[in-house]
Design a protein around this motif. Structure first.
Motif, short mmCIF file in Angstrom:
data_model
loop_
_atom_site.label_atom_id
_atom_site.label_comp_id
_atom_site.label_asym_id
_atom_site.label_seq_id
_atom_site.Cartn_x
_atom_site.Cartn_y
_atom_site.Cartn_z
N VAL A 1 0.86 -1.18 0.00
CA VAL A 1 0.00 0.00 0.00
C VAL A 1 0.89 1.22 0.00
CG1 VAL A 1 -1.87 1.18 1.16
CG2 VAL A 1 -1.65 -1.30 1.37
N ASN A 2 0.90 1.95 -1.09
CA ASN A 2 1.76 3.12 -1.20
C ASN A 2 1.03 4.35 -0.71
OD1 ASN A 2 3.26 1.24 -2.41
ND2 ASN A 2 3.54 2.30 -4.34
N THR A 3 1.42 4.86 0.45
CA THR A 3 0.77 6.05 0.99
C THR A 3 1.81 6.99 1.55
OG1 THR A 3 0.50 4.89 3.09
CG2 THR A 3 -1.38 4.88 1.60
N PRO A 4 1.75 8.28 1.22
CA PRO A 4 2.67 9.22 1.82
C PRO A 4 2.43 9.31 3.33
CG PRO A 4 1.15 10.31 0.29
CD PRO A 4 0.79 8.87 0.34
N THR A 5 3.49 9.41 4.10
CA THR A 5 3.36 9.48 5.55
C THR A 5 4.09 10.70 6.06
OG1 THR A 5 3.30 7.07 5.62
CG2 THR A 5 3.74 8.20 7.68
N PRO A 6 3.39 11.69 6.59
CA PRO A 6 4.03 12.93 7.00
C PRO A 6 4.82 12.83 8.29
CG PRO A 6 1.69 13.01 7.48
CD PRO A 6 1.92 11.74 6.73
N ALA A 7 4.50 11.88 9.14
CA ALA A 7 5.18 11.81 10.43
C ALA A 7 5.51 10.35 10.75
CB ALA A 7 4.28 12.39 11.53
N LYS A 8 6.38 10.15 11.73
CA LYS A 8 6.75 8.80 12.14
C LYS A 8 5.52 8.01 12.59
CE LYS A 8 11.39 9.18 12.05
NZ LYS A 8 12.29 8.38 11.24
N VAL A 9 5.53 6.72 12.28
CA VAL A 9 4.45 5.86 12.71
C VAL A 9 5.01 4.79 13.65
CG1 VAL A 9 3.15 6.21 10.59
CG2 VAL A 9 4.73 4.30 10.74
N VAL A 10 4.13 4.18 14.43
CA VAL A 10 4.53 3.10 15.31
C VAL A 10 4.61 1.82 14.49
CG1 VAL A 10 3.93 1.73 17.32
CG2 VAL A 10 3.50 4.19 17.33
N GLN A 11 5.77 1.18 14.50
CA GLN A 11 5.97 -0.07 13.77
C GLN A 11 6.03 -1.21 14.78
OE1 GLN A 11 9.30 2.45 12.01
NE2 GLN A 11 9.35 0.62 10.72
#
Length: 555
Positions: free
Chosen positions: A27-37
């Protein structure tokens, strides 16, 4: 190239839908901030089977000083412009960008970030290649088709036997790909319809696990509640974010399967003509170009991000390794099966240009030029380089069938610098083992490989599943250990990663037959890797040897 799981778990086991196999979702989605992995979470603190990355940095590494480490990613290509990767790319210090000269005299012109063994000097690149079974059948069929074993000279009977075996495997692949295409092509439209109907029925724009767990307005509709409940369980276990992703992936799966039928299984297709080399001459390395991105960099970009996506910025994701770990891209894995010659050259290139760790998220079940690859593996051993290899995604017992590159030479014991990695999930329950993962005593450890969020081409992000994702998790761990404990050898890294993977006695479904077994029986360690325990062990062992890593507090 067994990179993404194929077949993927039956995602939608619903009465109104046929059973299906899916490729790894992206799923290609721009991410503006860090996410929890979830990969970085801690099993005890977060009740998730991550590798404790963040806890390790916060508690064990905060006062230690890292040293530079290069990790080579032998793959299909890496997006060198990605916002979360461009700062962490290896830069060849002896090469001047774009001047058309081999400045450092290493035999490769303009190899600023690595090398591409799947192209030519005119800038053309291979995308789709043949499966190894196809290449073997195309070569051996004219020699042995229609002949009996007794009519073949004794010296060539082993090759005759190989042809009989590979011919059967080729036919099985053709049958499976045809069946998969016939299944996926109509399924895409069916799933799309269900997805849109559910959005309308529930009044939402996106069908994800949150919606499916508590579907708005569905309490008075038993049929709808049953459907959403089944979808919730399937979606949650798969690692996919929503039904939009499922629809997109089924469409992609159908397209890719058709491509395999038209090209990878086509006995008359000759993609290697683009390169123009003698593919039988494994001593030749004078080919390729400097384009390490290539025509399809999805897989390699995702792998590179898992290892070392920029931890110092405020966007996207965090890789396992940092801050002085650098990614060297070596393109040698097409959409199809890699050539042994390219793999051997890729390993040697990485070793000769300073890599301490090499990630190899690819594999196959025939290796006609195995001797060249084994020699390259031994070369890496002599130079102190750790190889990390994905175990494969076919639910096979690799003690019974060899998945190449092989972790054990034709004679002798397992390589001391070669790790084979299976894929695990986020929960310590029956789904701890990814149901696509290969397994066996030749698998050293398991690592997170289901629903892994990482970098995608075009400065986007998305989820993928596979042992291809588990291997770079371990390569990233090895890079952390090597960076903070530079005296560790490749054999030390392997030993520490394995010893720190505590056995997990959870009842899981064995991937090959779904029989309930103890998780510890599926690998030689019986455990899931953990960076926190690995750093603790490295700290103790280096201190005991009087070679503790440098610490800011001690200066």
């Amino acid at each position: 190239m067994s990179v993404f799981p194929r077949p993927f778990p039956a995602l939608l086991g619903l009465a109104l839908l046929p059973a299906t196999s899916l490729f790894a979702q992206s799923v290609n989605t721009p991410t503006p901030a860090k996410v929890v992995q979830w990969t970085h979470l801690d099993p005890q603190k977060d009740n998730t089977m991550g590798i404790s990355t963040q806890r390790t940095y916060d508690e064990l590494l905060k006062n230690r000083i890292p040293t530079p480490v290069i990790v080579a990613v032998i793959d299909a290509g890496v997006d060198t412009t990605h916002e979360d990767l461009k700062r962490v790319l290896w830069k060849n210090p002896g090469e001047i960008v774009g001047n058309g000269i081999d400045d450092d005299k290493n035999g490769y012109v303009d190899d600023v970030h690595g090398w591409n063994f799947l192209g030519n000097r005119q800038g053309q690149n291979i995308d789709v290649d043949l499966y190894e079974e196809t290449r073997l059948v195309a070569r051996l069929k004219p020699l042995y088709e229609g002949k009996t074993r007794t009519s073949v000279p004794a010296a060539r009977r082993a090759e005759y036997d190989l042809y009989q075996k590979v011919k059967k495997d080729f036919a099985i692949k053709v049958k499976e790909e045809n069946e998969q295409y016939m299944e996926l092509a109509p399924l895409a439209g069916q799933l799309e319809g269900i997805n849109e109907q559910l959005k309308q029925a529930l009044g939402v724009a996106r069908i994800d696990t949150a919606v499916l767990r508590n579907p708005p307005g569905a309490s008075t509709n038993p049929q709808l509640l049953q459907l959403t409940s089944q979808l919730y369980a399937s979606l949650k276990s798969s690692g996919l974010p929503d039904l939009d992703a499922v629809v997109a992936q089924v469409k992609t799966g159908a397209t890719e399967t058709k491509k395999h039928l038209d090209y990878s299984l086509n006995l008359d297709f000759k993609p290697r003509a683009i390169i123009g080399d003698d593919e039988d001459d494994t001593r030749d390395h004078n080919y390729g170009n400097a384009d390490i991105t290539g025509p399809d960099a999805l897989h390699g970009t995702h792998v590179a991000g898992i290892i070392a996506a920029d931890r110092s910025n405020t966007i996207g994701i965090d890789g396992v390794a940092g801050p002085l770990v650098r990614i060297m891209g070596v393109r040698a894995v097409p959409n199809g099966d890699e050539h042994d010659k390219d793999v051997a050259n890729a390993i040697r290139y990485a070793v000769d240009n300073g890599a301490s760790i090499i990630n190899m998220s690819f594999g196959k079940y025939y290796s006609p030029q195995r001797a060249a690859v084994d020699a390259a593996i031994r070369y890496a051993e002599a130079k102190g380089v750790l190889l990390v290899h994905a175990a494969g995604n076919e639910s096979k017992n690799v003690d019974a069938v060899v998945h190449y590159p092989a972790p054990v030479p034709t004679t002798g014991t397992a390589y001391p610098h070669f790790l084979t990695i299976g894929a695990s999930g986020s929960t310590n329950d029956a789904e701890l083992t990814a149901n696509f993962s290969n397994f066996g005593q030749r698998v050293d450890v398991f690592a997170p490989g289901v629903g892994i969020y990482s970098t995608m081409p075009g400065s986007t992000y998305g989820n993928e599943s596979g042992t291809s994702m588990a291997a770079p998790t371990v390569a990233g761990m090895a890079a952390v250990l090597k960076s903070y404990f530079p005296q560790l050898t490749a054999a030390d890294l392997k030993r520490i990663i394995m010893q720190s993977a505590a056995p997990v006695h959870t009842q899981v479904a064995r991937p090959s037959d779904k029989k309930k077994v103890d998780f510890t029986t599926l690998s030689s360690t019986g455990g899931v890797v953990n960076l926190y325990r690995a750093v603790e062990l490295a700290t103790r062992q280096t201190a005991a040897k009087g070679g503790g890593a440098s610490s800011a507090g001690g200066r």
